[in-house]
Write a protein that holds these residues in place. Structure first.
Motif, PDB file in Angstrom:
ATOM      1  N   GLN A  23      16.204  43.069  11.036  1.00 28.89           N
ATOM      2  CA  GLN A  23      16.780  41.746  10.845  1.00 28.89           C
ATOM      3  C   GLN A  23      16.363  40.843  11.996  1.00 28.89           C
ATOM      4  N   TRP A  24      16.176  39.574  11.684  1.00 25.66           N
ATOM      5  CA  TRP A  24      15.788  38.631  12.721  1.00 25.66           C
ATOM      6  C   TRP A  24      16.220  37.224  12.326  1.00 25.66           C
ATOM      7  N   ARG A  25      16.242  36.359  13.325  1.00 29.29           N
ATOM      8  CA  ARG A  25      16.565  34.949  13.125  1.00 29.29           C
ATOM      9  C   ARG A  25      15.800  34.152  14.169  1.00 29.29           C
ATOM     10  N   TRP A  26      15.148  33.089  13.739  1.00 30.14           N
ATOM     11  CA  TRP A  26      14.414  32.241  14.668  1.00 30.14           C
ATOM     12  C   TRP A  26      15.349  31.241  15.326  1.00 30.14           C
ATOM     13  N   GLY A  27      15.155  31.019  16.618  1.00 26.85           N
ATOM     14  CA  GLY A  27      15.955  30.065  17.364  1.00 26.85           C
ATOM     15  C   GLY A  27      15.162  28.820  17.715  1.00 26.85           C
ATOM     16  N   HIS A  37      15.927  49.078  19.678  1.00 28.56           N
ATOM     17  CA  HIS A  37      16.532  50.382  19.397  1.00 28.56           C
ATOM     18  C   HIS A  37      17.997  50.175  19.031  1.00 28.56           C
ATOM     19  N   GLY A  38      18.229  49.302  18.040  1.00 23.40           N
ATOM     20  CA  GLY A  38      19.575  48.881  17.712  1.00 23.40           C
ATOM     21  C   GLY A  38      20.295  49.802  16.750  1.00 23.40           C
ATOM     22  N   THR A  45      23.722  47.943  21.429  1.00 23.36           N
ATOM     23  CA  THR A  45      22.685  47.009  21.879  1.00 23.36           C
ATOM     24  C   THR A  45      22.457  45.889  20.870  1.00 23.36           C
ATOM     25  N   SER A  46      22.554  46.176  19.582  1.00 22.96           N
ATOM     26  CA  SER A  46      22.392  45.126  18.570  1.00 22.96           C
ATOM     27  C   SER A  46      23.463  44.061  18.712  1.00 22.96           C
ATOM     28  N   GLU A  47      24.708  44.511  18.882  1.00 23.58           N
ATOM     29  CA  GLU A  47      25.825  43.578  18.957  1.00 23.58           C
ATOM     30  C   GLU A  47      25.711  42.679  20.186  1.00 23.58           C
ATOM     31  N   VAL A  48      25.311  43.265  21.318  1.00 26.62           N
ATOM     32  CA  VAL A  48      25.140  42.467  22.537  1.00 26.62           C
ATOM     33  C   VAL A  48      24.007  41.468  22.359  1.00 26.62           C
ATOM     34  N   ALA A  49      22.860  41.926  21.848  1.00 27.42           N
ATOM     35  CA  ALA A  49      21.705  41.039  21.698  1.00 27.42           C
ATOM     36  C   ALA A  49      22.020  39.881  20.752  1.00 27.42           C
ATOM     37  N   LYS A  50      22.672  40.175  19.647  1.00 22.59           N
ATOM     38  CA  LYS A  50      22.985  39.124  18.673  1.00 22.59           C
ATOM     39  C   LYS A  50      23.943  38.094  19.264  1.00 22.59           C
ATOM     40  N   ALA A  51      24.960  38.561  19.983  1.00 18.92           N
ATOM     41  CA  ALA A  51      25.943  37.646  20.559  1.00 18.92           C
ATOM     42  C   ALA A  51      25.327  36.787  21.657  1.00 18.92           C
ATOM     43  N   VAL A  52      24.443  37.367  22.463  1.00 18.64           N
ATOM     44  CA  VAL A  52      23.793  36.605  23.527  1.00 18.64           C
ATOM     45  C   VAL A  52      22.848  35.560  22.930  1.00 18.64           C
ATOM     46  N   PHE A  59      16.694  35.986  17.609  1.00 20.86           N
ATOM     47  CA  PHE A  59      17.301  37.322  17.649  1.00 20.86           C
ATOM     48  C   PHE A  59      16.503  38.266  16.760  1.00 20.86           C
ATOM     49  N   TYR A  60      16.383  39.516  17.221  1.00 21.65           N
ATOM     50  CA  TYR A  60      15.703  40.559  16.447  1.00 21.65           C
ATOM     51  C   TYR A  60      16.344  41.898  16.758  1.00 21.65           C
ATOM     52  N   HIS A  61      16.475  42.742  15.726  1.00 22.44           N
ATOM     53  CA  HIS A  61      16.791  44.150  16.004  1.00 22.44           C
ATOM     54  C   HIS A  61      16.239  45.045  14.911  1.00 22.44           C
TER      55      HIS A  61
END
Length: 205
Positions: A23-27, A37-38, A45-52, A59-61
């Motif tokens: 999953q990904w989203r362009w910013g 490695h989510g 790690t996925s939850e932290v990366a997405k929230a940040v 965002f990508y994981h």
């Protein structure tokens, strides 16, 4: 830990949306926050990366979905070659990758080739009561490490110990990670503040 040496090899053995998903989203800022490695691979790690990353950064994981044995989905960062991740890296100015490592001590190991960004993150995290250090092995200092593949050539790697990740959620299983603790929000806010200042210094996206 390393189960596959390439995404092509992973695809030959795993079923999308059963063993893993991407999953990904362009910013809008040219900064990307990634968890290669989510999901169940390095839980939290996925939850932290997405929230940040929210709401402005990319965002990508790669989300490990297996009931057990997600470690097999791990592709080391110097070999990580999933096409969407590589395209996001190519189109981003700065990359921040979020990883998980072993250890009961709650600590963030800072790596990557952007030493100034490491210093700024260390200061922000210390101000919020978090400990940082340099990992003896996982330093993210190779040019071909995913975190350093943005157009600036230098990025930031965050290795979150299991002890730290356990403090961020009710539990580290998939259902428990739906319930972040106050520590999670304090941790994310510290990182977001650094990236907010960083976006003002980067090139116009």
């Amino acid at each position: 830990m390393n189960g596959y040496r390439s995404f092509q090899q992973l695809m030959g053995h795993e079923t999308p949306e059963v063993g893993y998903r991407i999953q990904w989203r362009w910013g809008q800022t040219g900064i990307a926050v990634m968890a290669p490695h989510g999901g169940g691979i390095e839980p939290g790690t996925s939850e932290v990366a997405k929230a940040v990353a929210e709401p402005l950064h990319s965002f990508y994981h790669l989300d490990g979905l297996k009931r057990k044995g997600n470690g097999r989905l791990h592709i080391t960062s110097t070999l990580f070659d999933e096409p969407v991740a590589l395209e996001m890296a190519r189109r981003s100015w700065k990359l921040v990758t979020v990883h998980g490592c072993e250890g009961t001590r709650p600590v963030v190991y800072l790596g990557g080739l952007d030493l100034e960004l490491q210093t700024r993150v260390a200061s922000a995290l210390a101000g919020c009561g978090f400990s940082t250090a340099t990992h003896p092995f996982f330093r993210g200092d190779q040019k071909n490490n995913l975190c350093n593949r943005g157009s600036s050539g230098t990025g930031l790697q965050l290795e979150l110990s299991q002890g730290l990740r356990a403090s961020l959620f009710e539990r580290l299983n998939r259902s428990g990670r739906k319930h972040p603790t106050p520590v999670f929000y304090r941790f994310v806010a510290a990182l977001k503040a650094v990236l907010d200042s960083l976006k003002r210094e980067g090139p116009t996206p």
